[in-house]
Design a protein around this motif. Structure first.
Motif, PDB file in Angstrom:
ATOM      1  N   GLY A  22       0.835  -1.210   0.000  1.00  0.00           N
ATOM      2  CA  GLY A  22       0.000   0.000   0.000  1.00  0.00           C
ATOM      3  C   GLY A  22       0.859   1.244   0.000  1.00  0.00           C
ATOM      4  N   VAL A  68       2.128   3.720  -5.029  1.00  0.00           N
ATOM      5  CA  VAL A  68       1.615   3.143  -6.279  1.00  0.00           C
ATOM      6  C   VAL A  68       0.439   2.208  -6.013  1.00  0.00           C
ATOM      7  CG1 VAL A  68       2.212   1.767  -8.302  1.00  0.00           C
ATOM      8  CG2 VAL A  68       3.843   3.447  -7.418  1.00  0.00           C
ATOM      9  N   GLU A  93      -0.644  -4.222   3.480  1.00  0.00           N
ATOM     10  CA  GLU A  93       0.481  -3.307   3.742  1.00  0.00           C
ATOM     11  C   GLU A  93       0.957  -3.459   5.189  1.00  0.00           C
ATOM     12  OE1 GLU A  93       2.498  -1.024   2.157  1.00  0.00           O
ATOM     13  OE2 GLU A  93       3.293  -0.620   4.146  1.00  0.00           O
ATOM     14  N   PHE A 121       2.827  -1.320   6.952  1.00  0.00           N
ATOM     15  CA  PHE A 121       2.932  -0.090   7.751  1.00  0.00           C
ATOM     16  C   PHE A 121       1.743   0.828   7.505  1.00  0.00           C
ATOM     17  CE2 PHE A 121       7.219  -1.538   6.743  1.00  0.00           C
ATOM     18  CZ  PHE A 121       7.687  -1.769   8.025  1.00  0.00           C
ATOM     19  N   SER A 141      10.120  13.894  -0.135  1.00  0.00           N
ATOM     20  CA  SER A 141       9.218  14.505  -1.116  1.00  0.00           C
ATOM     21  C   SER A 141       9.420  13.913  -2.502  1.00  0.00           C
ATOM     22  CB  SER A 141       9.515  15.999  -1.231  1.00  0.00           C
ATOM     23  OG  SER A 141       9.618  16.554   0.036  1.00  0.00           O
ATOM     24  N   ALA A 172       8.827  15.051  -6.755  1.00  0.00           N
ATOM     25  CA  ALA A 172       8.389  16.007  -7.772  1.00  0.00           C
ATOM     26  C   ALA A 172       7.372  15.263  -8.620  1.00  0.00           C
ATOM     27  CB  ALA A 172       9.570  16.438  -8.622  1.00  0.00           C
ATOM     28  N   ALA A 207      -0.105  -5.937   7.866  1.00  0.00           N
ATOM     29  CA  ALA A 207      -0.085  -7.330   7.400  1.00  0.00           C
ATOM     30  C   ALA A 207       0.941  -7.443   6.276  1.00  0.00           C
ATOM     31  CB  ALA A 207      -1.459  -7.736   6.888  1.00  0.00           C
ATOM     32  N   GLU A 208       1.478  -8.624   6.120  1.00  0.00           N
ATOM     33  CA  GLU A 208       2.539  -8.815   5.128  1.00  0.00           C
ATOM     34  C   GLU A 208       2.267 -10.094   4.359  1.00  0.00           C
ATOM     35  OE1 GLU A 208       7.411  -9.158   5.114  1.00  0.00           O
ATOM     36  OE2 GLU A 208       6.287  -9.284   6.983  1.00  0.00           O
ATOM     37  N   ALA A 267       2.909  -4.753  -5.848  1.00  0.00           N
ATOM     38  CA  ALA A 267       3.377  -3.354  -5.777  1.00  0.00           C
ATOM     39  C   ALA A 267       4.152  -3.191  -4.481  1.00  0.00           C
ATOM     40  CB  ALA A 267       2.183  -2.406  -5.838  1.00  0.00           C
ATOM     41  N   ASP A 268       5.069  -4.147  -4.249  1.00  0.00           N
ATOM     42  CA  ASP A 268       5.766  -4.175  -2.954  1.00  0.00           C
ATOM     43  C   ASP A 268       7.147  -3.530  -3.009  1.00  0.00           C
ATOM     44  OD1 ASP A 268       6.765  -6.186  -4.537  1.00  0.00           O
ATOM     45  OD2 ASP A 268       7.092  -7.600  -2.904  1.00  0.00           O
ATOM     46  N   ASN A 282       7.653   0.360  -8.367  1.00  0.00           N
ATOM     47  CA  ASN A 282       9.088   0.087  -8.297  1.00  0.00           C
ATOM     48  C   ASN A 282       9.406  -1.392  -8.470  1.00  0.00           C
ATOM     49  OD1 ASN A 282       9.963   2.681  -8.029  1.00  0.00           O
ATOM     50  ND2 ASN A 282      10.979   2.375  -6.058  1.00  0.00           N
ATOM     51  N   GLY A 290      13.287  12.608 -11.677  1.00  0.00           N
ATOM     52  CA  GLY A 290      11.987  12.687 -10.986  1.00  0.00           C
ATOM     53  C   GLY A 290      10.864  12.014 -11.759  1.00  0.00           C
ATOM     54  N   ASN A 335       5.901   9.182 -11.200  1.00  0.00           N
ATOM     55  CA  ASN A 335       5.057   9.698 -12.293  1.00  0.00           C
ATOM     56  C   ASN A 335       4.739   8.607 -13.312  1.00  0.00           C
ATOM     57  OD1 ASN A 335       4.808  12.587 -11.653  1.00  0.00           O
ATOM     58  ND2 ASN A 335       7.026  12.540 -11.747  1.00  0.00           N
TER      59      ASN A 335
HETATM   60  C1  LIG Z   1      15.702   9.339  -3.417  1.00  0.00           C
HETATM   61  C2  LIG Z   1      14.516   9.184  -4.272  1.00  0.00           C
HETATM   62  C3  LIG Z   1      13.846  10.291  -4.773  1.00  0.00           C
HETATM   63  C4  LIG Z   1      12.750  10.131  -5.624  1.00  0.00           C
HETATM   64  N1  LIG Z   1      12.147  11.233  -6.152  1.00  0.00           N
HETATM   65  C5  LIG Z   1      11.130  11.073  -7.026  1.00  0.00           C
HETATM   66  C6  LIG Z   1      10.500  12.204  -7.618  1.00  0.00           C
HETATM   67  O1  LIG Z   1      10.868  13.346  -7.339  1.00  0.00           O
HETATM   68  N2  LIG Z   1       9.476  11.984  -8.496  1.00  0.00           N
HETATM   69  C7  LIG Z   1       9.066  10.729  -8.833  1.00  0.00           C
HETATM   70  O2  LIG Z   1       8.150  10.585  -9.677  1.00  0.00           O
HETATM   71  N3  LIG Z   1       9.646   9.642  -8.288  1.00  0.00           N
HETATM   72  C8  LIG Z   1      10.664   9.785  -7.396  1.00  0.00           C
HETATM   73  N4  LIG Z   1      11.236   8.696  -6.827  1.00  0.00           N
HETATM   74  C9  LIG Z   1      10.680   7.368  -7.141  1.00  0.00           C
HETATM   75  C10 LIG Z   1       9.498   7.051  -6.246  1.00  0.00           C
HETATM   76  O3  LIG Z   1       9.823   7.257  -4.890  1.00  0.00           O
HETATM   77  C11 LIG Z   1       9.075   5.616  -6.471  1.00  0.00           C
HETATM   78  O4  LIG Z   1       8.819   5.442  -7.840  1.00  0.00           O
HETATM   79  C12 LIG Z   1       7.817   5.267  -5.682  1.00  0.00           C
HETATM   80  O5  LIG Z   1       7.991   5.498  -4.330  1.00  0.00           O
HETATM   81  C13 LIG Z   1       7.502   3.808  -5.900  1.00  0.00           C
HETATM   82  O6  LIG Z   1       6.393   3.487  -5.126  1.00  0.00           O
HETATM   83  P1  LIG Z   1       5.966   1.977  -4.906  1.00  0.00           P
HETATM   84  O7  LIG Z   1       4.641   2.071  -4.224  1.00  0.00           O
HETATM   85  O8  LIG Z   1       6.101   1.196  -6.143  1.00  0.00           O
HETATM   86  O9  LIG Z   1       7.063   1.375  -3.920  1.00  0.00           O
HETATM   87  P2  LIG Z   1       7.307   1.688  -2.395  1.00  0.00           P
HETATM   88  O10 LIG Z   1       7.133   3.128  -2.107  1.00  0.00           O
HETATM   89  O11 LIG Z   1       8.609   1.041  -2.050  1.00  0.00           O
HETATM   90  O12 LIG Z   1       6.114   0.926  -1.645  1.00  0.00           O
HETATM   91  C14 LIG Z   1       6.075  -0.480  -1.546  1.00  0.00           C
HETATM   92  C15 LIG Z   1       5.132  -0.818  -0.409  1.00  0.00           C
HETATM   93  O13 LIG Z   1       5.017  -2.235  -0.321  1.00  0.00           O
HETATM   94  C16 LIG Z   1       5.035  -2.615   1.034  1.00  0.00           C
HETATM   95  N5  LIG Z   1       5.506  -4.000   1.095  1.00  0.00           N
HETATM   96  C17 LIG Z   1       6.772  -4.458   0.916  1.00  0.00           C
HETATM   97  N6  LIG Z   1       6.818  -5.794   1.026  1.00  0.00           N
HETATM   98  C18 LIG Z   1       5.535  -6.206   1.282  1.00  0.00           C
HETATM   99  C19 LIG Z   1       4.946  -7.477   1.496  1.00  0.00           C
HETATM  100  N7  LIG Z   1       5.668  -8.591   1.493  1.00  0.00           N
HETATM  101  N8  LIG Z   1       3.592  -7.531   1.734  1.00  0.00           N
HETATM  102  C20 LIG Z   1       2.847  -6.392   1.719  1.00  0.00           C
HETATM  103  N9  LIG Z   1       3.380  -5.158   1.525  1.00  0.00           N
HETATM  104  C21 LIG Z   1       4.702  -5.069   1.302  1.00  0.00           C
HETATM  105  C22 LIG Z   1       5.977  -1.617   1.694  1.00  0.00           C
HETATM  106  O14 LIG Z   1       5.738  -1.483   3.077  1.00  0.00           O
HETATM  107  C23 LIG Z   1       5.651  -0.325   0.932  1.00  0.00           C
HETATM  108  O15 LIG Z   1       4.636   0.421   1.563  1.00  0.00           O
HETATM  109  C24 LIG Z   1      12.314   8.832  -5.975  1.00  0.00           C
HETATM  110  C25 LIG Z   1      12.970   7.714  -5.447  1.00  0.00           C
HETATM  111  C26 LIG Z   1      14.067   7.877  -4.606  1.00  0.00           C
HETATM  112  C27 LIG Z   1      14.780   6.664  -4.075  1.00  0.00           C
END
Ligand SMILES: Cc1cc2nc3c(=O)[nH]c(=O)nc-3n(C[C@H](O)[C@H](O)[C@H](O)COP(=O)(O)OP(=O)(O)OC[C@H]3O[C@@H](n4cnc5c(N)ncnc54)[C@H](O)[C@@H]3O)c2cc1C
Length: 394
Positions: free
Chosen positions: A11, A14, A37, A39, A53, A55, A134-135, A164-165, A289, A299, A303
Motif C-alpha cells: 500500500g 503506487v 500493507e 505499515f 518529497s 516532484a 499485514a505482510e 506493488a511491494d 518500483n 523525478g 510519475n
Molecule cells: C531518493 C529518491 C527520490 C525520488 N524522487 C522522485 C520524484 O521526485 N518523483 C518521482 O516521480 N519519483 C521519485 N522517486 C521514485 C518514487 O519514490 C518511487 O517510484 C515510488 O515510491 C515507488 O512506489 P511503490 O509504491 O512502487 O514502492 P514503495 O514506495 O517502495 O512501496 C512499496 C510498499 O510495499 C510494502 N511491502 C513491501 N513488502 C511487502 C509485502 N511482502 N507484503 C505487503 N506489503 C509489502 C511496503 O511497506 C511499501 O509500503 C524517488 C525515489 C528515490 C529513491
C-alpha cells in the motif's frame, strides 16, 4: 479463507493510487479489493521538517484531478514555476518556464507522507479493505488466480494479484521473475534544507563532476535536496556535522538562493536501474518500483508508475473479461510499453550523460544544455518529457 477480485500487495504510493483509480468502477461492479500493507500511514498527519518529497509532473496532477484527489493534495503542493538546469563550472544553462510552456506549473513538489495520508483518506473501506499491518509472505499460483499467504498464517484468494511491494520485492524473486539490474555506482543523499532567500517556485538541477544535484521547492520555504554522489562520498556527507555539510552543499550549489541555513535528517539510497523482465502473467501484474525502479534525478519514477496504475485500472474496467484475464493484462502492458521505454530511456540517458566527467561527454552535455536554449523544439521536448505529458517526438 476468503476470495476477492483484486489483491494489491503493498500500500505504498503506487498500490494505493491503483486502489483509488479502481475504486469507483469496482464499486459499480461489486468487486472487492484488498490492499495488504505492513505499515499504516495513519489518519493523523503531522508536517515534518524531515519528510521525504517527490516532484510530480503536471501530467500526474491531471491524473489526480481525474481521481478526485487533487484538491486535497493541493493543500500542501508547491508549484514548480521554473526549472533551471546548469552544469557546475561550465558555460551553459537552460531555463524551462511554466509561462513558456503555457501551463500553470511545470510540476509540483509533494511530501510523500502527505500523499500517503491523502490516498489513505480517499479510499472507501466498503470497496477497498486495508489489511494493515499485514505482510504477504508467499504467493501461490492457482489455476484461476493466486493464493496469498500472510504473515499471521491466514490466506486470501484473488482473481488478480498486483505486486506493488517496491524495488526490493522479495515476492518477485520468489515467483521467479528475473530483473535486469544496472547499478549506477552512485547513491542519492536526500535532505530538506532552508535557504536564506525565498525559492519563488524555482527548481534547480545542477550537474557536477561527482553527480547531479537537484533542489526542489517545498512549502514553508524549505527545499528538497536530492544529491547524487559516489557511495563512499555520500556516506561521508551523511555523517558530517550540519554546518560542514551545508558548507559543502553551498560550494556545489552556489548562492542562487543565498546562504543555506538549516538541514534536516539525511538519508542515503543506493541507485540502480532495476527492470522486471516480466510484468504480466495470467492473474498477475507487477507494478511500481517492483516493475521498474529508476534513477531519481529526473523525478520520473512515481510519475511513470502513476500512469501505469491509471492505464491498468482503465484496462481492467473497460473489459468485460474478469480482472485476471491474460489478454486484458497483455493489452495493458502493450498500452504502456512505449511510455515505459521512453521514460526509462530518458531517465537513464540524462543520468549517464550528466553523471560522467569524460571530456567528450562534457563538451556534449554543455552543447546539449546550450542547444536546449538555442533550439526551441528540443527544449520543448525536454520540458514535456519532464512534465510527464507523454511526448512521442520533437
Ligand atoms: C531518493 C529518491 C527520490 C525520488 N524522487 C522522485 C520524484 O521526485 N518523483 C518521482 O516521480 N519519483 C521519485 N522517486 C521514485 C518514487 O519514490 C518511487 O517510484 C515510488 O515510491 C515507488 O512506489 P511503490 O509504491 O512502487 O514502492 P514503495 O514506495 O517502495 O512501496 C512499496 C510498499 O510495499 C510494502 N511491502 C513491501 N513488502 C511487502 C509485502 N511482502 N507484503 C505487503 N506489503 C509489502 C511496503 O511497506 C511499501 O509500503 C524517488 C525515489 C528515490 C529513491
Amino acid at each position: 479463507m476468503s476470495r476477492v477480485q483484486l489483491a494489491i500487495v503493498g500500500g505504498g504510493l503506487v498500490g494505493a493510487s491503483l486502489a483509488l483509480a479502481l475504486q469507483a468502477g469496482a464499486r459499480a461492479r461489486g468487486w472487492r479489493i484488498v490492499l495488504v500493507e505492513p505499515f499504516a500511514p495513519g489518519n493523523a498527519w503531522q508536517p515534518s521538517y524531515d519528510a521525504r518529497s517527490s516532484a510530480i509532473s503536471y501530467g500526474s496532477r491531471q491524473i489526480f484531478e481525474r481521481l478526485g484527489l487533487w484538491s486535497a493534495l493541493a493543500e500542501r503542493a508547491e508549484a514548480i514555476t521554473q526549472i533551471q538546469v546548469s552544469d557546475k563550472g561550465r558555460f551553459g544553462a537552460t531555463r524551462l518556464s511554466a509561462v513558456d510552456e503555457g501551463v500553470p506549473a511545470l510540476g509540483y513538489v509533494l511530501e510523500n507522507a502527505w500523499m500517503g495520508h491523502c490516498l489513505w483518506r480517499a479510499l472507501d473501506p466498503a470497496v477497498v479493505e486495508w489489511r494493515c499491518p499485514a505482510e504477504v509472505t508467499r504467493m501461490e499460483p492457482l489455476g484461476d488466480g493466486y493464493r496469498l499467504h500472510l504473515g499471521d498464517d491466514s490466506s486470501l484468494d484473488c482473481d488478480l494479484a498486483v505486486l506493488a511491494d517496491g524495488g526490493r520485492s522479495g515476492l518477485r524473486e520468489q515467483l521467479g521473475i528475473a530483473v535486469r539490474h544496472t547499478p549506477y555506482e552512485q547513491c542519492a543523499l536526500i535532505a530538506n534544507v532552508s535557504p536564506a532567500d525565498p525559492h519563488g517556485g524555482q527548481a534547480f538541477e545542477r550537474f557536477t563532476e561527482q553527480g547531479p544535484l537537484a533542489l526542489l521547492p517545498l512549502p514553508d520555504e524549505r527545499c528538497a535536496l536530492v544529491w547524487t554522489r559516489p557511495p563512499v562520498d555520500a556516506e561521508r556527507l551523511q555523517a558530517l556535522p550540519d554546518c560542514e555539510f551545508l558548507g559543502e552543499l553551498q560550494q556545489a550549489f552556489g548562492y542562487r538562493l543565498g546562504s543555506l541555513r538549516q538541514v534536516g535528517a539525511r538519508h542515503v539510497y543506493p541507485l540502480a536501474l532495476v527492470e522486471a523482465t516480466e510484468q504480466v502473467r495470467p492473474h498477475l501484474v507487477v507494478l511500481g518500483n517492483a516493475a521498474h525502479s529508476l534513477h531519481p534525478v529526473a523525478g520520473q519514477g512515481f510519475n511513470l508508475s502513476l500512469r501505469d496504475a491509471l492505464a491498468l485500472a482503465e484496462s481492467l474496467l473497460q473489459d468485460a473479461a474478469g480482472p485476471g484475464d491474460f489478454a486484458v493484462l497483455q493489452r495493458y502492458l502493450q498500452r504502456q510499453r512505449q511510455d515505459q521505454a521512453l521514460t526509462v530511456g530518458f531517465s537513464d540517458g540524462v543520468t549517464r550523460l550528466f553523471g560522467r566527467g569524460e571530456s567528450l561527454l562534457v563538451a556534449g552535455r554543455t552543447l546539449g544544455l546550450l542547444g536546449l536554449d538555442l533550439l526551441p523544439p528540443a527544449k520543448r521536448w525536454f520540458a514535456r518529457q519532464a512534465m510527464g505529458l507523454g511526448t512521442r517526438s520533437l
